[in-house]
Enzyme design. Structure first.
Site, PDB file in Angstrom:
ATOM      1  N   GLU B  60       0.552  -1.179  -0.105  1.00 54.59           N
ATOM      2  CA  GLU B  60      -0.038  -0.179  -0.289  1.00 54.59           C
ATOM      3  C   GLU B  60       0.898   1.136  -0.095  1.00 54.59           C
ATOM      4  O   GLU B  60       0.569   2.176  -0.767  1.00 54.59           O
ATOM      5  CB  GLU B  60      -1.221   0.070   1.350  1.00 54.59           C
ATOM      6  CG  GLU B  60      -2.021  -0.910   0.908  1.00 54.59           C
ATOM      7  CD  GLU B  60      -1.698  -2.451   1.419  1.00 54.59           C
ATOM      8  OE1 GLU B  60      -0.767  -2.656   1.887  1.00 54.59           O
ATOM      9  OE2 GLU B  60      -2.721  -3.318   1.129  1.00 54.59           O
ATOM     10  N   HIS B 129     -11.720  -4.289   8.604  1.00 57.53           N
ATOM     11  CA  HIS B 129     -12.207  -4.049   7.261  1.00 57.53           C
ATOM     12  C   HIS B 129     -13.614  -3.174   7.268  1.00 57.53           C
ATOM     13  O   HIS B 129     -14.230  -3.368   6.259  1.00 57.53           O
ATOM     14  CB  HIS B 129     -12.462  -5.309   6.452  1.00 57.53           C
ATOM     15  CG  HIS B 129     -11.167  -6.317   6.295  1.00 57.53           C
ATOM     16  ND1 HIS B 129     -10.638  -6.864   7.243  1.00 57.53           N
ATOM     17  CD2 HIS B 129     -10.737  -6.571   4.987  1.00 57.53           C
ATOM     18  CE1 HIS B 129      -9.613  -7.417   6.813  1.00 57.53           C
ATOM     19  NE2 HIS B 129      -9.486  -7.201   5.522  1.00 57.53           N
TER      20      HIS B 129
END
Lengths: 339, 328
Positions: B60, B129
């Site tokens: 990321e 999440h």
């Protein structure tokens, strides 16, 4: 390289070819730039002592060969990203010393209008995308520059210079892997000056050479004498050629040494005076390159000696320029946040 | 009128931007063959090829850095961070690089990048999440933060974000991807920093973001049966914020409720409340300004626990009713 203070004949022979190919003017300019960097750094420290600058700074005295060798191996249009110990890289890149000095002291005429200071000098017009205050902060950015070059189908390369400390950031690994899988035209130049602030490389790594990490990314990795500008030049040149051929990135480790502390607050309790003296007296990059060029007959003793004076004059002029420059107007404080 | 889903609208916007401008490209994890974890980029690999729909390793920080570097050198990257929770892994590049380089360099560089990411709970994906972290970015000078609440806005705001010369954090919502709405086929923009009055009403101003906008509209429909008219306002762009329509609305209604999914403490609602309290609308207030937001806990897995962690339609109905009836 040296024995009894004398340059050995085999060294001259080894460099004969590269000295011939670069020519005297190019080599003289390299040596002059090394002197100018050192003079800039010495003056920076002095100005700090006089209270003309605030904040902190990270001096690259002792590391001039890496900056000069690396930048001179690239071409106009190539990109540079570097980090907080970046004055030398910027000068070697060919950026205007007056505007650098003005930025260093926080003036409106500085490269960043006094907003960046010592740690963030950038010269965007010459594709110098700036120094980074975050260790390894510029390393993943190089991936994007490499992608951009590839997508725009130009022959540019991007060189990112960072320290030994940055090689232990996760971003370093993500970046090298991405550049490797996409064969990006990026040169990773690790300027190993032996200490990440106080952490010695011997404690931060179990590997002898940081360049061996290239193996994990299946890219070339070399370690060169970072106090030899021609060694750095040749390594960067080879990496640049490879990148321009579309063969992907390289990792170069340039082993050097910083004479001054990490920044202004450093009492240097982590190393001995003897160690510093040994590097200064035996391996100083300016002394060595000067000896090489005079022995090789590229510059005369007088010319070599005059370069120090010339450097000081360049810096005197830069200080005069920055002294005469206006400070940023407070009314402009909000400018430049958004495009 | 053609109706397509929020995810389809995003895809159409991205496709149109990439067709119109060769400097636009997409980069992220599993956005190619897989089509993105929520299917937003499905099919684009076939249309544009792997050079412009770039699948990445699980990196990321690398994705964010790639966007910054490409944007600095003439490209217009659209990065995808698969779940908003994972922006934690990009923060250095977004907060310290993307947001700041322009200012640090004296206004001489620009970073025209978009970072798309799905936020929100409601999918049973538990604490790592499901987060709504938009206000972290709202707190960073140099960033823009966009949260589309409808298919129409998703496409129009994405095209405007891609056009913008600044880093834009584009916060989508997982529960909205399959919701349908009217979306014109042409390439239209919804300007950034233009607050939208979604539904007019005279009794209570409800400022809501993302998935809470449709919940607020549903609440308004229920309360309308009781004669209580909510004015639902969607800022759409959280930063820079166009607060004038909010202040105008509160001057009219005298009552305000701010609703978002993110945790209340330190959330965007506090900013809206402060804008109202610090404005000329203060003199028109007839009740305390209220917030309705996520509980100050991680998102739990169990369906019922998850449901009760963030505002639902009935919570909005209850709060707005109390405000309208003067029960605060």
């Amino acid at each position: 390289m040296f024995a009894n203070g004398q340059l050995q004949p085999e060294v001259i022979r080894r460099y004969h070819e590269v000295i011939e190919s670069l020519g005297p003017e190019f080599l003289k300019a390299m040596l002059q730039d090394m002197h100018t960097i050192r003079a800039f750094e010495e003056r920076a420290e002095q100005l700090y002592g006089l209270g003309k600058v605030h904040g902190t700074m990270h001096l690259s005295i002792g590391q001039e060969a890496t900056a000069v060798g690396a930048s001179n191996a690239l071409q106009d249009g190539d990109y540079l990203l570097n980090h907080h110990r970046g004055h030398g890289h910027c000068l070697a890149w060919g950026s205007d010393v007056n505007r650098m000095m003005a930025e260093f002291v926080g003036k409106e005429t500085g490269y960043c209008r006094g907003r960046g200071g010592s740690m963030h000098i950038a010269d965007v017009d010459s594709n110098n995308l700036g120094a980074n205050g975050i260790v390894a902060g510029g390393v993943p950015i190089a991936v994007g520059v490499g992608l951009s070059i590839k997508m725009r189908k130009t022959q540019q390369v991007c060189m990112v210079i960072f320290g030994d400390g940055a090689a232990n950031e996760g971003a370093f690994h993500e970046s090298l892997n991405m550049a490797s899988i996409w064969k990006l035209p990026v040169i990773y130049l690790c300027e190993n000056n032996q200490y990440a602030m106080s952490m010695p490389v011997q404690k931060a790594f179990t590997i002898e050479n940081i360049s061996t990490r290239a193996t994990a990314y299946n890219i070339p990795g070399v370690t060169v004498d970072g106090n030899d500008p021609l060694a750095v030049y040749l390594a960067v040149q080879e990496a640049a050629e490879r990148a321009r051929r579309g063969d992907g990135p390289s990792l170069i480790e340039s082993k050097t040494y910083r004479y001054k502390g990490h920044s202004k607050s450093d009492r240097q309790a982590y190393r001995t005076r003897d160690e510093v003296n040994e590097w200064m007296e035996q391996r100083d990059p300016i002394m060595r390159f000067s000896a090489l060029l005079t022995t090789a007959g590229v510059v005369s003793e007088d010319e070599a000696n005059g370069m120090r004076d010339q450097a000081i004059k360049i810096i005197d002029d830069a200080v005069a320029f920055s002294d005469a420059s206006p400070a940023p107007d407070v009314s402009s404080l909000l400018e430049g946040v958004y495009a | 009128m053609r109706e397509i889903t929020y995810a389809e609208a995003l895809r159409e916007g991205l496709r149109q931007a990439m067709t119109a401008d060769p400097s636009v490209f997409a980069i992220g994890e599993d956005i190619g063959v897989y089509g993105g974890a929520f299917g937003v980029t499905a099919g684009l690999l076939n249309e544009f090829g792997a050079e412009r729909i770039i699948d990445t390793p699980i990196s990321e920080a690398g994705i964010a850095g790639a966007c910054v570097g490409a944007a600095l050198t003439g490209m217009r990257p659209v990065g995808e961070i698969q779940f908003m929770d994972f922006v934690t892994l990009t923060m250095e590049q977004i907060v310290l690089q993307a947001a700041k380089v322009r200012f640090m360099f004296g206004g001489k560089a620009s970073v025209p990048m978009v970072l798309r990411t799905p936020s929100g709970s409601g999918t049973g994906a538990a604490a790592q999440h499901s987060e709504s972290l938009e206000n972290w970015f709202v707190h960073v000078p140099g960033l823009k933060v966009v949260m589309p609440s409808s298919a129409y806005d998703a496409k129009g705001l994405l095209l405007a974000a891609i056009d913008d010369n600044n880093p834009v954090i584009f916060v989508e919502h997982k529960l909205l991807y399959k919701t349908k709405g009217h979306v014109p086929e042409e390439m239209y923009r919804v300007p950034l920093s233009q607050t939208n009055v979604v539904r007019e009403g005279k009794h209570v101003t409800v400022v809501a973001t993302s998935v809470m906008v449709s919940r607020a509209v549903q609440a308004a429909e229920e309360l309308a049966k009781e004669g209580i008219e909510l004015e639902v306002i969607d800022p759409r762009t959280l930063k820079p914020l166009d607060d004038a329509p909010i202040i105008e609305s509160v001057k009219k209604t005298g009552r305000a409720l701010v609703v978002h999914e993110a945790v209340e403490m330190g959330g965007f609602g506090g900013e809206i409340v402060a804008r109202i309290a610090g404005s000329e609308a203060f003199d028109y207030l007839e009740a305390p300004v209220r917030r309705l937001a996520g509980l100050d806990i991680p998102i739990p897995y169990n369906r019922e626990l998850e449901y009760h962690t963030v505002p639902q339609v009935e919570n909005i109905v209850r709060e707005a009713r109390k405000l309208a009836r003067g029960e605060y």
